[in-house]
Design a protein around this motif. Structure first.
Motif, PDB file in Angstrom:
ATOM      1  N   SER A  49     -34.614  -9.290  64.212  1.00 62.46           N
ATOM      2  CA  SER A  49     -34.740 -10.602  64.316  1.00 62.46           C
ATOM      3  C   SER A  49     -36.245 -10.828  64.804  1.00 62.46           C
ATOM      4  O   SER A  49     -37.013 -10.372  65.603  1.00 62.46           O
TER       5      SER A  49
ATOM      6  N   THR B 104     -26.935 -11.028  67.202  1.00 64.93           N
ATOM      7  CA  THR B 104     -26.877  -9.959  68.106  1.00 64.93           C
ATOM      8  C   THR B 104     -26.739  -8.880  67.685  1.00 64.93           C
ATOM      9  O   THR B 104     -26.278  -7.616  68.203  1.00 64.93           O
ATOM     10  N   GLY B 105     -26.647  -8.601  66.230  1.00 64.69           N
ATOM     11  CA  GLY B 105     -26.673  -7.274  65.717  1.00 64.69           C
ATOM     12  C   GLY B 105     -25.368  -7.422  64.740  1.00 64.69           C
ATOM     13  O   GLY B 105     -25.455  -6.020  64.037  1.00 64.69           O
TER      14      GLY B 105
ATOM     15  N   GLU C 180     -31.022  -9.200  68.143  1.00 64.41           N
ATOM     16  CA  GLU C 180     -31.205  -7.753  67.688  1.00 64.41           C
ATOM     17  C   GLU C 180     -32.597  -7.604  67.323  1.00 64.41           C
ATOM     18  O   GLU C 180     -33.515  -8.348  67.028  1.00 64.41           O
ATOM     19  N   SER C 181     -32.873  -6.307  66.998  1.00 63.13           N
ATOM     20  CA  SER C 181     -34.392  -5.537  67.034  1.00 63.13           C
ATOM     21  C   SER C 181     -34.896  -6.269  65.616  1.00 63.13           C
ATOM     22  O   SER C 181     -36.185  -6.371  65.562  1.00 63.13           O
TER      23      SER C 181
ATOM     24  N   GLY D 132     -22.632  -6.610  67.516  1.00 67.71           N
ATOM     25  CA  GLY D 132     -22.649  -8.229  67.782  1.00 67.71           C
ATOM     26  C   GLY D 132     -21.596  -8.763  68.773  1.00 67.71           C
ATOM     27  O   GLY D 132     -20.558  -8.053  69.106  1.00 67.71           O
TER      28      GLY D 132
ATOM     29  N   ARG E 296     -36.262 -11.039  68.643  1.00 65.32           N
ATOM     30  CA  ARG E 296     -35.727  -9.795  69.142  1.00 65.32           C
ATOM     31  C   ARG E 296     -36.003  -9.767  70.617  1.00 65.32           C
ATOM     32  O   ARG E 296     -37.021 -10.024  71.356  1.00 65.32           O
ATOM     33  N   GLU E 297     -35.002  -9.520  71.275  1.00 69.35           N
ATOM     34  CA  GLU E 297     -34.804  -9.183  72.962  1.00 69.35           C
ATOM     35  C   GLU E 297     -34.921 -10.684  73.359  1.00 69.35           C
ATOM     36  O   GLU E 297     -34.959 -10.464  74.625  1.00 69.35           O
TER      37      GLU E 297
ATOM     38  N   ASP F 145     -23.564  -3.947  64.093  1.00 71.31           N
ATOM     39  CA  ASP F 145     -24.132  -3.110  65.035  1.00 71.31           C
ATOM     40  C   ASP F 145     -24.070  -3.823  66.376  1.00 71.31           C
ATOM     41  O   ASP F 145     -25.099  -4.041  66.832  1.00 71.31           O
TER      42      ASP F 145
END
Ligand SMILES: Nc1ncnc2c1ncn2[C@@H]1O[C@H](COP(=O)(O)OP(=O)(O)OP(=O)(O)O)[C@@H](O)[C@H]1O
Ligand SMILES: [Mg+2]
Length: 504
Positions: free
Chosen positions: A233, A173-174, A230-231, A179, A236-237, A177
């Motif tokens: 990955s 999840t980041g 996160e973006s 997570g 993502r989303e 940044d």
């Protein structure tokens, strides 16, 4: 249309990503083993960064193999080796030490120290667990006391703790940044810190251990949206919507939702879970009390658990340390080169003995050796030990439940072993039943995630997916079973009382 759910299974020996369809059938799999690090006798570590790299890689493999993208995936579920502790720096995202794996016994002196006041069962009425090296709480203490600078950083709020579900979730999840630092109730119930009634961390126990609360992840249910990938990955989303510790996930994947239902998983170790419904049952026979699952706001389901530390890892030991086989499945061929165990019994107390004995002073023993014994007998005794240990745990479950199990649902890597499954039925005297999807751990995590996003409507949908593949009936007479069990229990006795203060 998102027709699939992906499960990340961060296990003890490997990480897998498995994509399932609505029927609960496997569409594709990615799998990668990680290094087992044994720095000293009794110590077992993993590199958390290697694990995270592998997780990302296996997600890619699973998607590519099935020619799917994130748009085809409705939700992500996570399941994990449970009590393995990772402590990392929230600013750099780097672990301060390797992950200390659940089998690791280095924290025995911490256990002894904490047990001085009130014994090993002092927190059991609250957390369901005795003090033991197995659980993650003592491993956090070891890191704080032995890694330079860790204590200061932890007190300053700079460190995070998690089992590998939290480690994967936070990174997915980041990470640094934004997570998400969370875990689910089943993993939290293996730390020694969670109150089984309130499902919250106990400040008094954290304080007794000297673990700052700021390190601890938020405790969430097993089935809800925790965050989105996160973006950067591949996913993502996509919502991450299910987390279950591996043994609870396998129980869920076996659709053992009702009180009195159970399963036994044969992986690195063996873990029998017996569903006690909404009731917290305290064992009188050496079992743990643990959370089974909690779906969103619905009531918590509890379970009794018989944990056996060494089963599949004994086969790995025959392969890697002894070198008498070159792959795990070969053990069956070697074990069937002899017609019986030749009087040899193998008690694999490599991490002491867990359920139902809880004897940290035990160590591995091969007994009954004569000049006649050969490697076939050793292999056979190793396989038989898996079944005998399971029998001991099932006796405890039967005694606690007051009724006898009438059959045993099994899963995990070792259930491919026909000789083992037959011997298991023989020493239990009840049938052993294997489902079509033996990857129940990943399936359970996929189910938890799919339920949260409405991919599956409810538990009935999941139960309808369960299908029997094969069943083994006992073919051993009672007298022979009793004789074998008598000898096994004698061998168990011989493994005990080995570790003195000066035994390393
Ligand atoms: N045919 C076989 N006979 C006996 N043991 C086997 C066989 N195949 C695999 N194993 C053992 O099963 C284990 C692998 O099972 P499984 O894949 O369920 O474990 P895992 O999920 O990787 O374990 P974990 O989740 O703890 O990492 C290994 O320890 C291996 O030694
Ligand atoms: Mg597993």
């Amino acid at each position: 249309m998102a027709d699939y759910v992906i499960a990340i299974d961060q296990g003890t020996t490997s990480s897998r990503a498995i994509i399932f369809d609505k029927k609960g059938s496997i569409v594709s799999t990615g799998q990668k083993e990680h290094e087992q690090i044994f720095p000293k006798p009794g110590w077992v570590e993993h590199d958390p960064l290697e694990i995270w790299r592998n997780v990302q890689e296996v997600i890619g493999i699973a998607l590519a193999t099935a020619d799917l993208t994130r748009h085809d995936i409705a939700a992500v579920g996570i399941t994990n080796q449970r009590e393995t502790a990772v402590v990392w720096d929230r600013t750099t995202g780097k672990p301060v030490y390797n992950a200390i794996v659940w089998q690791d016994t280095r924290t025995q002196s911490i256990v002894d120290r904490l047990a001085q006041d009130g014994g090993v069962e002092r927190f059991k009425p609250i957390v369901g667990l005795p003090l033991a090296t197995y659980f993650s709480g003592t491993k956090i203490v070891w890191i704080l006391e032995n890694v330079e600078g860790a204590r200061e950083k932890a007190e300053a709020g700079d460190l995070m703790f998690g089992t590998t579900d939290s480690w994967v979730l936070w990174n997915l999840t980041g990470g640094t940044d934004g997570g998400v630092h969370a875990t689910d109730v089943t993993n939290a119930s293996r730390t020694l810190f969670m109150d089984l009634e309130t499902l919250e961390w106990r400040d008094d126990i954290l304080e007794t251990f000297g673990v700052p609360r700021s390190m601890m992840p938020e405790i969430r249910s097993s089935s809800e949206v925790y965050g989105a990938a996160e973006s950067s990955s591949l996913l993502r989303e996509t919502p991450i919507a299910g987390i279950l510790g591996d043994q609870q996930a396998a129980t869920f994947g076996q659709a053992a939702f009702q009180t009195g239902e159970s399963k036994n998983t044969y992986g690195t170790g063996n873990f029998l879970i017996f569903n006690t419904g909404e009731e917290i049952v305290h064992s009188k026979n050496g079992l743990l009390t643990t959370v089974g699952y909690k779906l969103g706001d619905q009531p918590t389901h509890y379970a009794l658990e018989g944990s056996i530390a060494v089963t599949g890892s004994l086969i790995q030991w025959l392969r890697d340390q002894l070198g008498i086989i070159s792959s795990a499945p070969e053990v069956e061929k070697l074990a069937t080169t002899v017609e019986d165990n030749g009087g040899v019994y193998f008690v694999p107390a490599f991490s002491g003995l867990y359920a139902p004995y809880w004897r940290p002073d035990a160590r591995g023993a091969i007994v009954g050796l004569t000049r006649y014994a050969n490697k076939g007998h050793i292999a056979r005794a190793a396989l038989e030990a898996v079944a005998f240990q399971t029998r001991d745990v099932i006796d405890a479950v039967n005694a606690d439940a007051g009724v006898d199990l009438t059959e045993l649902k099994v899963d995990g890597g070792m259930v491919a072993n026909d000789a083992l499954m037959q011997f298991q039925a023989d020493v239990l005297g009840v049938p052993v039943v294997r489902p079509v999807v033996a990857e129940t751990t990943a399936l359970g995590a996929a189910y938890a995630a799919g339920l949260a996003v409405g991919f599956w409507a409810g538990l009935d949908d999941l139960a309808a997916n369960w299908q029997e593949d094969r069943r083994w009936e006992s073919s051993m007479d009672d007298a022979e079973r009793d004789r074998q069990l008598r000898l096994w229990r004698k061998a168990v006795e011989k493994s005990m009382d080995w570790v003195d203060d000066d035994v390393k």
